[in-house]
Motif scaffolding. Structure first.
Motif, mmCIF file in Angstrom:
data_model
loop_
_atom_site.group_PDB
_atom_site.id
_atom_site.type_symbol
_atom_site.label_atom_id
_atom_site.label_comp_id
_atom_site.label_asym_id
_atom_site.label_seq_id
_atom_site.Cartn_x
_atom_site.Cartn_y
_atom_site.Cartn_z
ATOM 1 N N ARG A 81 51.341 92.915 80.676
ATOM 2 C CA ARG A 81 52.117 91.921 81.884
ATOM 3 C C ARG A 81 53.855 92.220 81.467
ATOM 4 N NH1 ARG A 81 55.079 88.654 76.917
ATOM 5 N NH2 ARG A 81 55.596 86.867 78.074
ATOM 6 N N ARG A 82 54.855 93.208 80.877
ATOM 7 C CA ARG A 82 55.578 93.024 80.522
ATOM 8 C C ARG A 82 55.985 93.747 81.905
ATOM 9 N NH1 ARG A 82 58.593 93.114 76.498
ATOM 10 N NH2 ARG A 82 60.567 94.758 77.022
ATOM 11 N N GLU A 124 62.940 87.991 78.730
ATOM 12 C CA GLU A 124 62.120 88.999 78.478
ATOM 13 C C GLU A 124 62.209 89.264 80.198
ATOM 14 O OE1 GLU A 124 57.929 89.397 76.279
ATOM 15 O OE2 GLU A 124 58.155 87.376 77.803
ATOM 16 N N LEU A 125 62.304 88.098 81.003
ATOM 17 C CA LEU A 125 62.544 88.533 82.825
ATOM 18 C C LEU A 125 63.577 88.690 83.571
ATOM 19 C CD1 LEU A 125 60.733 87.687 85.069
ATOM 20 C CD2 LEU A 125 62.281 86.078 85.507
ATOM 21 N N CYS A 159 58.770 91.310 88.675
ATOM 22 C CA CYS A 159 59.146 90.220 89.381
ATOM 23 C C CYS A 159 60.852 90.064 89.109
ATOM 24 C CB CYS A 159 58.672 89.079 87.646
ATOM 25 S SG CYS A 159 57.188 88.613 88.567
ATOM 26 N N TYR A 166 54.565 86.172 88.620
ATOM 27 C CA TYR A 166 55.305 84.972 87.691
ATOM 28 C C TYR A 166 54.139 84.053 86.860
ATOM 29 C CZ TYR A 166 58.188 83.102 84.149
ATOM 30 O OH TYR A 166 59.450 82.825 83.031
ATOM 31 N N LEU A 225 56.089 91.924 84.679
ATOM 32 C CA LEU A 225 57.500 90.815 84.614
ATOM 33 C C LEU A 225 58.871 91.768 85.030
ATOM 34 C CD1 LEU A 225 57.529 89.508 80.929
ATOM 35 C CD2 LEU A 225 57.383 88.385 83.247
ATOM 36 N N MET A 244 60.150 83.696 77.402
ATOM 37 C CA MET A 244 59.774 84.845 78.735
ATOM 38 C C MET A 244 61.196 85.050 79.909
ATOM 39 S SD MET A 244 57.080 84.125 81.120
ATOM 40 C CE MET A 244 55.641 84.862 79.598
ATOM 41 N N ALA A 253 51.712 86.405 84.944
ATOM 42 C CA ALA A 253 51.920 87.463 83.176
ATOM 43 C C ALA A 253 52.184 86.032 82.596
ATOM 44 C CB ALA A 253 53.939 87.745 84.036
#
Length: 301
Positions: free
Chosen positions: A102-103, A4-5, A109, A77, A106, A1, A80
């Motif tokens: 969710r994406r 991804e962030l 975020c 966050y 992020l 994750m 998520a």
């Protein structure tokens, strides 16, 4: 994750959906919690009162925006990262119900964290350090591989530090000088209230989802009865200690301490009550009302 962030390849919200996505992000960040963090920041500012006149309005605004963005990052966050347990517990937040992908969350975020750091640096290094610290704590609380949320001790530690840093950030933003007895007592008692009471009471209504996600909360490990006793003991210890210290050495905190002491008895009554009609969320609601009252009392003073 984590990748991804920070990845620049994350999709950005479409311009036509910008306001709706922002609204969903703010709802996911739990407005009632965001408000109490804002009130804590104001309480820190209030204790720095004698120095406030020397602080430029632009600096105060930048500091408020910085801390607000940091708190939104932390809770967005977390949302998520908590899809499984939130859905199992029946939470009606945007990510859990599928309104906020969710994406996309992020990606936002990343934006909130960047805004928090940039505006925090504008205020100054002394303020930016608590901002960076709370961003790191928020990440460690929810991120896979760390997940302090998965164990009650980790959750309590992050809750306490987050509260303490918020009071301290407000005090520093207002130009306050350390050490100061008022901010020291407030930044000790209220985080203890959050870590020892709130971090456990919030789990009373989430047992099914937490167990499904493998969390080792106090309620999951020992059951509702034992957790209720722990919450009650912690609430009374914090409320009584805060009141004694305030009455003997820090008169400016007496009203705040009295408010929290009343709240401690309310939390205890709800936490120990075993009636089927008693909602499992009641101890946490009493905790929230109590911390609002105790923190707003500082502004009144």
């Amino acid at each position: 994750m984590f990748f991804e962030l920070i990845s620049p390849a994350l999709p950005r919200p479409r311009a036509t959906a910008w306001t709706g996505t922002l609204r969903d992000c703010l709802l996911e960040a739990r407005p009632v919690v965001q408000i109490i963090f804002f009130v804590r920041l104001l309480a820190g500012l209030a204790l720095a009162g004698p120095h406030l006149a020397a602080i430029a309005p632009a600096t105060l605004l930048a500091g408020t925006v910085s801390w607000g963005c940091a708190m939104i990052f932390v809770y967005l966050y977390n949302g998520a990262a908590d899809i499984v347990e939130d859905r199992a517990s029946g939470h009606d937040r945007p990510i859990a119900r599928g309104d906020l992908p969710r994406r996309t969350a992020l990606a936002w975020c990343r934006g909130f964290a960047s805004a928090a750091l940039v505006s925090g640096l504008y205020v100054g290094p002394a303020f930016a350090l608590p901002v960076l610290t709370v961003l790191g704590l928020g990440y460690l609380y929810s991120a896979p591989g760390f997940g302090f949320k998965r164990h009650y001790l980790g959750a309590a530690l992050v809750a306490a530090l987050g509260g303490s840093l918020t009071f301290l950030a407000g005090f520093l933003l207002g130009g306050g000088e350390l050490p100061d007895p008022g901010i020291t007592l407030l930044a000790t008692a209220m985080p203890a209230w959050m870590g020892g009471v709130g971090s456990v009471a919030k789990d009373f209504s989430d047992v099914r989802g937490d167990a499904l996600a493998g969390r080792r909360t106090l309620v999951v490990i020992f059951g509702r009865r034992v957790a209720g006793v722990v919450v009650s003991v912690c609430a009374l210890c914090v409320g009584i200690s805060f009141t004694v210290v305030a009455w003997m050495w820090v008169p400016a905190m007496r009203l705040s301490a009295a408010s929290l002491l009343v709240g401690a008895f309310c939390v205890t009554c709800f936490a120990l009550r075993r009636s089927p009609a008693s909602h499992p969320r009641n101890p946490y609601r009493a905790f929230m009302v109590s911390q609002y009252a105790a923190t707003l009392s500082v502004l009144h003073g």
